[in-house]
Design an enzyme around this catalytic site. Structure first.
Site, PDB file in Angstrom:
ATOM      1  N   ASP A 114       5.242   2.108  -3.334  1.00  0.00           N
ATOM      2  CA  ASP A 114       4.503   2.115  -4.601  1.00  0.00           C
ATOM      3  C   ASP A 114       4.493   0.702  -5.190  1.00  0.00           C
ATOM      4  OD1 ASP A 114       3.553   2.493  -7.166  1.00  0.00           O
ATOM      5  OD2 ASP A 114       4.666   4.371  -7.481  1.00  0.00           O
ATOM      6  N   ASP A 161      -6.064  -3.940  -5.937  1.00  0.00           N
ATOM      7  CA  ASP A 161      -7.222  -3.311  -5.286  1.00  0.00           C
ATOM      8  C   ASP A 161      -6.874  -1.831  -5.139  1.00  0.00           C
ATOM      9  OD1 ASP A 161      -9.259  -2.503  -3.638  1.00  0.00           O
ATOM     10  OD2 ASP A 161      -8.885  -3.971  -2.074  1.00  0.00           O
ATOM     11  N   GLU A 166       0.873  -1.186   0.000  1.00  0.00           N
ATOM     12  CA  GLU A 166       0.000   0.000   0.000  1.00  0.00           C
ATOM     13  C   GLU A 166       0.905   1.229   0.000  1.00  0.00           C
ATOM     14  OE1 GLU A 166      -3.509   1.186   0.223  1.00  0.00           O
ATOM     15  OE2 GLU A 166      -2.264   2.988   0.143  1.00  0.00           O
ATOM     16  N   THR A 185      -6.954   2.515  -6.329  1.00  0.00           N
ATOM     17  CA  THR A 185      -7.804   3.668  -6.623  1.00  0.00           C
ATOM     18  C   THR A 185      -7.947   3.763  -8.148  1.00  0.00           C
ATOM     19  OG1 THR A 185      -5.750   4.896  -6.355  1.00  0.00           O
ATOM     20  CG2 THR A 185      -7.317   5.072  -4.574  1.00  0.00           C
TER      21      THR A 185
END
Ligand code: SAM
Length: 284
Positions: free
Chosen positions: A137, A155, A106, A157
């Site tokens: 990243d 998963d 994440e 944005t």
């Protein structure tokens, strides 16, 4: 005085939820994070003004992003999850005793910290001993990985801001390389309904199709996402989710789900004609 959260889903469409109480607002190095409480959706959080997770409908998204690939190959042991800071995807993965390792990458630690405070429902398994959290990243993390994962779940944005790189050809190529010879890639694939979202999903599909021999799209109804009609991409080096699903074996695990079942698994790959057309029409 009434307080409403309003999301601009397109230039001319807005979606609103009545807010009982604003719970948190903050800005990380990457994005703005807001948490609200509402009567209808419970707690929900937004990143840069877009709903990510609501307590009421998160089960639909997390069931579909995890159980579809798992029921297709129950031998999956090593999983990479990219994004997913709310923890819901990891929660569903930890329900499989057969999974030995989950790496979760994440980019934004603040999302995980805020979710741990306001979303125990989704973060409850982030401390499972099989879970390893990396705050970096995903695009960079995956570059050095080769032939190690059975499953990669993206998963993320939407394809702007920090998530942009996770929709590129370079990223999908690196996912292919990081997967074992029978590996599966599943990603949140945007919505086919509004034009801007449809363009993103069309581009993503085209890029993935160029790399993976099996490339399918499946759908779910997620009320808090734009239009409510959401897609997931399923790409794989060998397994086909429609012919390789072992219904009996999955059902015998006794995993209780609120949305997913093996009939939905098969039915979710049956797409409306207008979506089939968008996917067939390669765009630019
Ligand atoms: N279920 C959600 C949806 O589709 O709206 C996604 C939720 S999850 C919170 C998305 C996460 O991806 C965010 O926390 C964000 O920080 C993370 N993310 C975005 N770009 C990333 C990147 N390049 N590498 C790793 N994580 C990333």
């Amino acid at each position: 005085m009434e307080l409403w959260y309003t999301e601009e889903q397109t230039d001319s469409v807005r979606f609103s939820i009545k807010v009982d109480k604003p719970l948190y607002t903050g800005k990380s190095e990457f994005q703005r994070i807001d948490v609200f409480h509402s009567k209808e959706f419970g707690n929900f959080f937004t990143l840069d003004g877009l709903i990510m997770v609501t307590e009421k409908d998160e089960f639909i998204y997390h069931d579909m992003i995890v159980h579809v690939p798992m029921a297709t190959n129950l031998k999956i042991k090593n999983v990479l999850v990219i994004g997913a800071g709310d923890g819901g995807t990891v929660r569903e993965l930890t329900r499989y005793d057969s999974i030995e390792n989950i790496d979760m990458v994440e980019i934004d630690k603040m999302v995980v910290d805020v979710c741990r405070e306001y979303f125990p429902q989704t973060t409850c398994k982030l401390d499972d001993p099989r879970v390893h959290l990396y705050f970096e990243d995903g695009l960079r993390f995956i570059r050095s990985k080769e032939n190690i994962y059975d499953l990669i779940i993206v998963d993320s944005t939407d394809p702007f801001g920090p998530g942009e790189g996770l929709f590129t050809k370079e990223f999908y190529g690196n996912c292919y390389k990081a997967l074992k010879e029978d590996g599966i890639l599943v990603n949140q694939h945007e919505s086919p309904y509004y034009e801007e979202y449809a363009k993103s999903m069309q581009k993503a599909h085209k890029r993935i199709k160029e790399l993976f021999p099996v490339c399918r799209v499946y759908q779910a109804h997620i009320p808090s996402y734009p239009s409510g009609h959401w897609l997931f991409g399923f790409a794989s080096k060998t397994y086909d989710p429609l012919t390789d699903i072992d219904e009996q074996a999955w059902n015998s695990l006794g995993i209780k789900t609120k949305y997913y079942n093996t009939d939905i698994h098969k039915g979710s790959f049956a797409l409306p004609n207008y979506v089939i057309d968008i996917l067939a029409n390669e765009g630019d």
